[in-house]
Design a protein around this motif. Structure first.
Motif, PDB file in Angstrom:
ATOM      1  N   ASP A  39     -39.558  53.456 -35.192  1.00  0.00           N
ATOM      2  CA  ASP A  39     -40.210  54.152 -34.087  1.00  0.00           C
ATOM      3  C   ASP A  39     -41.626  54.602 -34.444  1.00  0.00           C
ATOM      4  N   SER A  41     -44.972  56.632 -34.959  1.00  0.00           N
ATOM      5  CA  SER A  41     -45.162  57.948 -35.564  1.00  0.00           C
ATOM      6  C   SER A  41     -46.621  58.353 -35.425  1.00  0.00           C
ATOM      7  N   GLU A  63     -39.851  52.189 -28.569  1.00  0.00           N
ATOM      8  CA  GLU A  63     -39.197  53.300 -29.265  1.00  0.00           C
ATOM      9  C   GLU A  63     -37.697  53.288 -28.955  1.00  0.00           C
TER      10      GLU A  63
END
Length: 84
Positions: A39, A41, A63
């Motif tokens: 995912d 960041s 995501e």
């Protein structure tokens, strides 16, 4: 899915002779990042960095997608791009 197939697809993208267009490139980018790093960041880049924002948004689209699923989608997209 074998990660070797994913790695081969990543190499194929680097050797494309025709520009697949921004939409396809951003989708490839997002899927690649999701498949390799998970995912998204960090914080979304500001309006002074439109390319960074587009890349961040493309990655954020995936995501929650598993690394394996992202690899499969990436390979399928590369197949579509190279067969047309």
């Amino acid at each position: 899915m074998a990660s070797a197939e994913f790695e081969q697809a990543a190499q194929t993208v680097k050797q494309l002779t025709t520009d697949p267009g921004n939409e396809a490139k951003l989708r490839l980018y997002g899927l690649y990042k999701q498949a390799t790093e998970g995912d998204v960041s960090g914080s979304r880049p500001g309006f002074t960095n439109p390319v960074g924002r587009q890349k961040y948004d493309a990655w954020a689209t995936f995501e929650g997608t598993s690394r394996e699923a992202a690899q499969e989608q990436y390979v399928a997209l590369v197949r579509d791009l190279t067969s047309s």
